[in-house]
Write an enzyme that holds these catalytic residues in place. Structure first.
Site, short mmCIF file in Angstrom:
data_model
loop_
_atom_site.label_atom_id
_atom_site.label_comp_id
_atom_site.label_asym_id
_atom_site.label_seq_id
_atom_site.Cartn_x
_atom_site.Cartn_y
_atom_site.Cartn_z
N GLN A 10 0.81 -1.22 0.00
CA GLN A 10 0.00 0.00 0.00
C GLN A 10 0.85 1.27 0.00
O GLN A 10 0.63 2.18 -0.81
CB GLN A 10 -0.92 0.00 1.22
CG GLN A 10 -1.96 -1.10 1.23
CD GLN A 10 -2.95 -0.92 2.35
OE1 GLN A 10 -3.86 -0.11 2.27
NE2 GLN A 10 -2.76 -1.66 3.43
N LEU A 32 13.84 -10.31 0.32
CA LEU A 32 13.93 -9.87 1.71
C LEU A 32 14.30 -11.00 2.66
O LEU A 32 14.58 -10.74 3.83
CB LEU A 32 12.61 -9.24 2.14
CG LEU A 32 12.24 -7.93 1.42
CD1 LEU A 32 10.89 -7.42 1.92
CD2 LEU A 32 13.31 -6.88 1.61
N THR A 57 3.54 -8.74 6.58
CA THR A 57 2.44 -8.09 7.30
C THR A 57 1.24 -9.00 7.57
O THR A 57 0.23 -8.54 8.09
CB THR A 57 1.95 -6.84 6.53
OG1 THR A 57 1.52 -7.23 5.22
CG2 THR A 57 3.07 -5.81 6.42
N TYR A 120 4.31 -11.35 14.91
CA TYR A 120 4.49 -10.21 14.02
C TYR A 120 5.07 -9.02 14.78
O TYR A 120 6.05 -8.40 14.36
CB TYR A 120 3.16 -9.84 13.38
CG TYR A 120 3.17 -8.52 12.66
CD1 TYR A 120 3.85 -8.36 11.45
CD2 TYR A 120 2.48 -7.42 13.18
CE1 TYR A 120 3.86 -7.13 10.79
CE2 TYR A 120 2.49 -6.20 12.52
CZ TYR A 120 3.18 -6.07 11.33
OH TYR A 120 3.19 -4.86 10.68
N TRP A 145 -3.24 0.65 11.27
CA TRP A 145 -4.49 0.49 10.55
C TRP A 145 -4.44 1.15 9.17
O TRP A 145 -5.32 1.94 8.81
CB TRP A 145 -5.65 1.05 11.37
CG TRP A 145 -5.86 0.42 12.71
CD1 TRP A 145 -4.99 -0.36 13.41
CD2 TRP A 145 -7.02 0.53 13.53
NE1 TRP A 145 -5.53 -0.75 14.62
CE2 TRP A 145 -6.79 -0.21 14.72
CE3 TRP A 145 -8.24 1.19 13.39
CZ2 TRP A 145 -7.72 -0.31 15.75
CZ3 TRP A 145 -9.18 1.10 14.41
CH2 TRP A 145 -8.93 0.35 15.57
#
Length: 283
Positions: A10, A32, A57, A120, A145
């Site tokens: 995003q 990564l 994520t 996480y 968020w």
């Protein structure tokens, strides 16, 4: 030239709109899970600044894929930060409200005690520690968020569910600040530019949308913005178990970000109108 790790996420998608001359490294260009190769890319390309907008994520999946999550969220950022420090260039790294345990109802300041509740959060906190330890000009930007018209996020999920349902149950005892990905992207660019001339501003910062709300309140706002009549019933976190525990309090104190870089908390309601309009138009 700004080097961005991440291409399809995003924030990376919004960075591409705001900084089209930047170089973006997706999975095909930067693995990564191979921290050393990420570091080599920085040394080879010699950018003016590095922004790490990539990460593992998938919060619930991280419970079963902790090794991969740690490689992506901790080991790779640490190697990137060390490479950036060796080049003397700013490194901006995105982190999360999930490094906190979610106790109380006051906003967490950057220096408050951390206490992740899930894998996480632990891997993201380890990544923060590695970035700080690198010793170069850096900024760790915690946010919460995140939503946009791209990728997977809460807004898109709510709109998809609204196509077949006229009532939903949504968690109401988790509170935080929905944050437009576009605002995060703009903040990354502003911070990177600020660190070039003022490396002493290195540190940990917060950026979250205002005003704070619950997931239930956010869902209701999504349906209002989209003109959908959906009844939203609140449910407690205890009654909605997930593989990874979530913090109840995700409020973030963003005052130091405003003082250091002149970045205010974005009003997520304004951005939500634009995002929902874009998503509905695309249908």
């Amino acid at each position: 030239m700004i080097l961005v790790f991440g291409k399809s996420g995003q924030v990376a998608r919004e960075l591409a709109d705001l900084a089209p001359d930047a170089m973006f490294l997706g999975r095909g260009e930067a693995d990564l899970c191979d921290a050393a190769s990420c570091a080599r890319m920085i040394g080879t390309l010699a950018p003016d600044a590095v922004i790490n907008a990539a990460g593992f994520t998938a919060v619930d999946r991280a419970e079963d894929e902790g090794r991969v999550a740690r490689a992506v969220n901790a080991e790779a950022p640490g190697a990137m930060a060390r490479a950036a420090a060796a080049c003397g260039i700013p490194f901006v790294h995105l982190s999360t409200d999930y490094v906190f345990g979610g106790e109380g109802n006051l906003p967490f300041a950057p220096g408050d005690r951390t206490g992740p509740l899930n894998v996480y959060g632990h891997t993201k906190l380890a990544g923060e520690d590695a970035v700080r330890a690198a010793g170069g000009p850096h900024a760790i930007l915690r946010t919460s968020w995140v939503f946009s018209a791209h990728g997977s996020n809460f807004v898109k999920t709510m709109l998809r569910l609204a196509e077949t349902r006229d009532a939903l149950t949504v968690v109401e005892d988790q509170v935080g600040g929905p944050t437009p990905a576009a605002a995060v992207a703009a903040a990354c660019l502003t911070i990177a530019d600020g660190l070039r001339t003022a490396p002493e501003l290195s540190g940990t910062y917060h950026l979250a949308g205002a005003p704070d709300t619950s997931w239930k309140g956010f869902a209701e706002a999504v349906f209002r913005a989209a003109g959908r009549e959906v009844v939203v019933k609140g449910i407690s976190t205890a009654d909605f178990p997930t593989p990874a525990r979530r913090p109840l309090n995700s409020r973030l104190d963003c005052a130091s970000t405003r003082v250091a870089f002149g970045i205010d908390r974005p009003d997520w309601r304004t951005s939500l109108e634009a995002v929902t309009a874009k998503l509905l138009e695309a249908k």
